[in-house]
Design a protein around this motif. Structure first.
Motif, PDB file in Angstrom:
ATOM      1  N   ALA A 105      -2.774  -0.083  11.969  1.00 12.97           N
ATOM      2  CA  ALA A 105      -3.875   0.457  11.974  1.00 12.97           C
ATOM      3  C   ALA A 105      -4.851   0.323  10.840  1.00 12.97           C
ATOM      4  O   ALA A 105      -6.060   0.993  10.897  1.00 12.97           O
ATOM      5  N   LYS A 106      -4.300   0.027   9.722  1.00 18.18           N
ATOM      6  CA  LYS A 106      -4.961  -0.334   8.561  1.00 18.18           C
ATOM      7  C   LYS A 106      -5.307  -1.728   8.420  1.00 18.18           C
ATOM      8  O   LYS A 106      -5.878  -2.040   6.945  1.00 18.18           O
ATOM      9  N   SER A 107      -5.107  -2.593   9.252  1.00 23.11           N
ATOM     10  CA  SER A 107      -5.330  -3.972   9.229  1.00 23.11           C
ATOM     11  C   SER A 107      -6.219  -4.576  10.194  1.00 23.11           C
ATOM     12  O   SER A 107      -6.309  -5.949  10.544  1.00 23.11           O
TER      13      SER A 107
ATOM     14  N   ALA B 113       0.772  -1.146   0.159  1.00 21.28           N
ATOM     15  CA  ALA B 113      -0.170   0.030  -0.050  1.00 21.28           C
ATOM     16  C   ALA B 113       0.978   1.363   0.127  1.00 21.28           C
ATOM     17  O   ALA B 113       2.167   1.131   0.433  1.00 21.28           O
ATOM     18  N   VAL B 114       0.460   2.260  -0.685  1.00 17.30           N
ATOM     19  CA  VAL B 114       1.238   3.647  -0.666  1.00 17.30           C
ATOM     20  C   VAL B 114       0.505   4.623  -0.178  1.00 17.30           C
ATOM     21  O   VAL B 114      -0.641   4.913  -0.371  1.00 17.30           O
ATOM     22  N   GLY B 115       1.195   5.087   0.679  1.00 18.01           N
ATOM     23  CA  GLY B 115       0.794   6.765   1.400  1.00 18.01           C
ATOM     24  C   GLY B 115       1.228   7.937   0.562  1.00 18.01           C
ATOM     25  O   GLY B 115       2.201   7.921  -0.324  1.00 18.01           O
TER      26      GLY B 115
ATOM     27  N   VAL C 268       5.798   3.335   1.113  1.00 16.52           N
ATOM     28  CA  VAL C 268       5.106   2.037   1.074  1.00 16.52           C
ATOM     29  C   VAL C 268       5.165   1.471   2.694  1.00 16.52           C
ATOM     30  O   VAL C 268       5.899   1.365   3.214  1.00 16.52           O
ATOM     31  N   PHE C 269       3.982   0.589   2.780  1.00 13.03           N
ATOM     32  CA  PHE C 269       3.474  -0.022   4.136  1.00 13.03           C
ATOM     33  C   PHE C 269       2.926  -1.369   3.359  1.00 13.03           C
ATOM     34  O   PHE C 269       2.733  -1.674   2.099  1.00 13.03           O
ATOM     35  N   THR C 270       2.177  -2.113   4.292  1.00 12.72           N
ATOM     36  CA  THR C 270       1.629  -3.190   4.213  1.00 12.72           C
ATOM     37  C   THR C 270       0.306  -3.280   4.678  1.00 12.72           C
ATOM     38  O   THR C 270      -0.036  -2.640   5.606  1.00 12.72           O
TER      39      THR C 270
ATOM     40  N   GLN D  33     -10.603  -0.313  -0.492  1.00 15.06           N
ATOM     41  CA  GLN D  33     -10.791   0.531   0.447  1.00 15.06           C
ATOM     42  C   GLN D  33      -9.656   0.446   1.511  1.00 15.06           C
ATOM     43  O   GLN D  33      -9.455  -0.756   1.895  1.00 15.06           O
ATOM     44  N   ASP D  34      -8.813   1.340   1.616  1.00 17.38           N
ATOM     45  CA  ASP D  34      -7.795   1.356   2.697  1.00 17.38           C
ATOM     46  C   ASP D  34      -8.335   1.819   4.186  1.00 17.38           C
ATOM     47  O   ASP D  34      -7.925   3.106   4.341  1.00 17.38           O
ATOM     48  N   ILE D  35      -9.303   0.979   4.582  1.00 15.01           N
ATOM     49  CA  ILE D  35      -9.945   1.867   6.034  1.00 15.01           C
ATOM     50  C   ILE D  35      -8.918   1.808   7.141  1.00 15.01           C
ATOM     51  O   ILE D  35      -8.150   0.981   7.164  1.00 15.01           O
TER      52      ILE D  35
ATOM     53  N   TRP E 164     -12.129   6.540   5.991  1.00 16.41           N
ATOM     54  CA  TRP E 164     -12.078   5.956   4.566  1.00 16.41           C
ATOM     55  C   TRP E 164     -11.040   6.503   3.618  1.00 16.41           C
ATOM     56  O   TRP E 164     -10.432   7.381   3.799  1.00 16.41           O
ATOM     57  N   GLU E 165     -10.590   5.504   2.776  1.00 10.36           N
ATOM     58  CA  GLU E 165      -9.689   5.664   1.782  1.00 10.36           C
ATOM     59  C   GLU E 165      -9.899   4.874   0.579  1.00 10.36           C
ATOM     60  O   GLU E 165      -9.193   3.638   0.569  1.00 10.36           O
ATOM     61  N   VAL E 166     -10.529   5.543  -0.505  1.00 14.61           N
ATOM     62  CA  VAL E 166     -10.639   4.775  -1.702  1.00 14.61           C
ATOM     63  C   VAL E 166      -9.473   4.580  -2.569  1.00 14.61           C
ATOM     64  O   VAL E 166      -9.059   5.792  -2.538  1.00 14.61           O
ATOM     65  N   GLU E 167      -9.219   3.355  -3.094  1.00 17.29           N
ATOM     66  CA  GLU E 167      -8.033   3.275  -3.920  1.00 17.29           C
ATOM     67  C   GLU E 167      -8.231   2.435  -5.083  1.00 17.29           C
ATOM     68  O   GLU E 167      -8.760   1.313  -4.999  1.00 17.29           O
ATOM     69  N   LEU E 168      -7.493   2.743  -6.124  1.00 17.62           N
ATOM     70  CA  LEU E 168      -7.350   1.912  -7.178  1.00 17.62           C
ATOM     71  C   LEU E 168      -6.547   0.813  -6.857  1.00 17.62           C
ATOM     72  O   LEU E 168      -5.315   1.052  -6.155  1.00 17.62           O
TER      73      LEU E 168
END
Ligand code: ZN
Length: 285
Positions: free
Chosen positions: A173-175, A77-79, A99-101, A154-156, A123-127
């Motif tokens: 925090a995103k998992s 995942a990319v911030g 980059v994180f996971t 979605q990167d909730i 919320w974080e919508v992502e391609l």
């Protein structure tokens, strides 16, 4: 071509809510699950190109769909990968992808109910990219040839745990359970007029909160694949959440987070939508 994960079985989508079961149609040569398909991606594409789509037919509802890639070896995942989102967070533009996971256990299909562990979930919508060929030191020019397809992700994000210390801890925090919905299907790159320019957005309770274009990515899909494959080996089925545009809750004044009863609908042009309903986590308020 669109491919869905219907209760664990790879299904070529032939119309709304209907498709062709890959394992049945190929007499077991491909499938039944999605993970195996990605390891035979080239052969599968060649086979499916010569098949008359339609039979044997299966029907499905969004709630029956699993993640297009249910067991990736790696989830990148990319911030801060959209200029407008970097600006709203007050961060400088990163010189390299941040980059994180997202841990694999957080992946779900497109239509789910998600328990809120706290009152600061965003919320974080992502391609989201699904890799279709092993990739090592791939050039930007060759990058799209290593992509099986694109999906909506979605990167909730639980912002309190994310920002509890310095540096922030994105991955955990995103998992939280259910924090990585993907789907509704995988769409192959050839289906898009311009796969680098797709409208992307999401709405909370019908009110649009994010709306942008993937053409605004600081590091577009080819650049991400080139940079990631310069360091790691990308495997078939691996996911890349490419980052989110402006409009997240933490960037608003006042800040806004998801509450029990909220419905979040996320989309990317040409792919479809995710639909999450949020409930209070039992024992927490
Ligand atoms: Zn994100």
């Amino acid at each position: 071509m669109k491919i869905a994960n219907v209760a664990g079985r790879a299904t070529v989508v032939t119309g709304p809510g209907q498709g062709m079961d890959v394992a049945s149609a190929s007499a077991g040569a491909f499938g039944p699950g999605l993970p195996g398909l990605f390891h035979q991606w080239g052969e599968f594409r060649a086979w499916v190109a010569g098949v008359t789509l339609g039979a044997p037919e299966v029907t499905f509802t969004p709630g029956e769909l699993g993640p297009p890639s249910p067991s990736p070896v790696q989830v990148f995942a990319v911030g801060l990968n959209y200029r407008d989102h970097a600006a709203e967070t007050g961060a400088e533009l990163p010189p390299e992808p941040l980059v994180f996971t997202k841990f694999q256990s957080s992946l779900t299909g497109p239509a789910t109910v998600v328990a809120l562990p706290t009152g600061t979930v965003d919320w974080e919508v992502e391609l989201t990219v699904v890799i279709g060929r092993e990739a090592v030191d791939v050039s930007e020019a060759d990058a799209w040839a290593h992509v099986a397809g694109l999906t909506v992700g979605q990167d909730i994000s639980e912002r309190t745990l994310q920002l509890v210390g310095a540096p922030p801890q994105f991955s955990l925090a995103k998992s939280y359970r259910g924090f990585s919905p993907t789907g509704p299907c995988l769409v192959t790159p050839d289906e898009f007029g311009d796969a680098d320019r797709l409208e992307i957005g999401c709405a909370v309770n019908g009110v649009t909160v994010q709306k942008s274009s993937t053409s605004e990515l600081i590091f577009p899909v080819p650049a991400l694949i080139a940079k990631l494959s310069a360091v790691t080996r990308l495997y078939p089925g691996d996911l890349i959440f490419t980052g989110t545009p402006a409009g997240v809750g933490i960037g608003r004044k006042p800040r806004k987070y998801l509450a029990p009863g909220d419905e979040l609908v996320s989309y990317v042009e040409g792919i479809g939508e995710l639909r999450q309903r949020f409930v209070a986590q039992e024992g927490k308020s």
